[in-house]
Scaffold this active site. Sequence first.
Site, PDB file in Angstrom:
ATOM      1  N   PHE A  43       0.816  -1.204   0.000  1.00 50.91           N
ATOM      2  CA  PHE A  43       0.000   0.000   0.000  1.00 50.91           C
ATOM      3  C   PHE A  43       0.853   1.259   0.000  1.00 50.91           C
ATOM      4  CE2 PHE A  43      -2.612  -3.204   2.131  1.00 50.91           C
ATOM      5  CZ  PHE A  43      -3.867  -3.013   1.568  1.00 50.91           C
ATOM      6  N   ASP A  44       0.425   2.249  -0.765  1.00 46.09           N
ATOM      7  CA  ASP A  44       0.872   3.603  -0.511  1.00 46.09           C
ATOM      8  C   ASP A  44       0.264   3.990   0.837  1.00 46.09           C
ATOM      9  OD1 ASP A  44       1.801   6.332  -1.042  1.00 46.09           O
ATOM     10  OD2 ASP A  44      -0.324   6.775  -1.347  1.00 46.09           O
ATOM     11  N   LEU A  45       0.778   5.040   1.464  1.00 48.68           N
ATOM     12  CA  LEU A  45       0.282   5.416   2.791  1.00 48.68           C
ATOM     13  C   LEU A  45      -0.694   6.595   2.724  1.00 48.68           C
ATOM     14  CD1 LEU A  45       0.652   4.568   5.780  1.00 48.68           C
ATOM     15  CD2 LEU A  45       2.406   6.338   5.954  1.00 48.68           C
TER      16      LEU A  45
END
Length: 214
Positions: A7-9
Amino acid sequence: MIKAVLFDLDGTLINTNDLILKSFKHTFKTMLDLEPSEEEITMNYGRPLQEIFKSYDENRIEEMINCYRKINLELHDDECKEFADVDLMLKTLKSKGIKIGVVTSKKSDMAERGAKLMGIFKYFDTFITPEITTKHKPDGEPVLKACENLGVSPSEALMVGDSPYDILAGKNAGAKTCGVKYTALPLEKLGESNPDFYVDKPLEILDLVEKLNS
């Protein structure tokens, strides 16, 4: 078979859209006496700070980064918000034996701070920040590093993000990709990177992984 979800944050697991917008507005006004439109600022979401500020004044990049980080830190804890059901989604992935990683362009101190503030840091098996790799999104290196750390091949990973940089990083590494429709960017902007899949909300990641593994 999907064995890991990356995941990107910001804008994907944590709603920092207002935090980022306010930090940019303050920096541009303070350092350059500029007031870019919200749309102009939003279009830069997902890019490394150095790249963004270089396009405005290549002689003051470090000053602008320092200004941004200072105000971002001051506002951070009040402006970080949860996206609905992110905790439940991550917990369920873990219960199914799926490995979970973060691949972010945010420096480790603030990235970890946000994840811990939201109570989700405990779910991550690897946490890739810019300090760890030589090249950054949209290059595939951060995604490849995450896969290496997790012991999976890129083809067994799904990269989820809210910006074209996330999707391109996944594609360049050979991973499957998923765009989130709750992105702050115009959806057509995200679509330019041609994600393999889309979800409307975080919980739909569970259905997607189940479908890909059936």
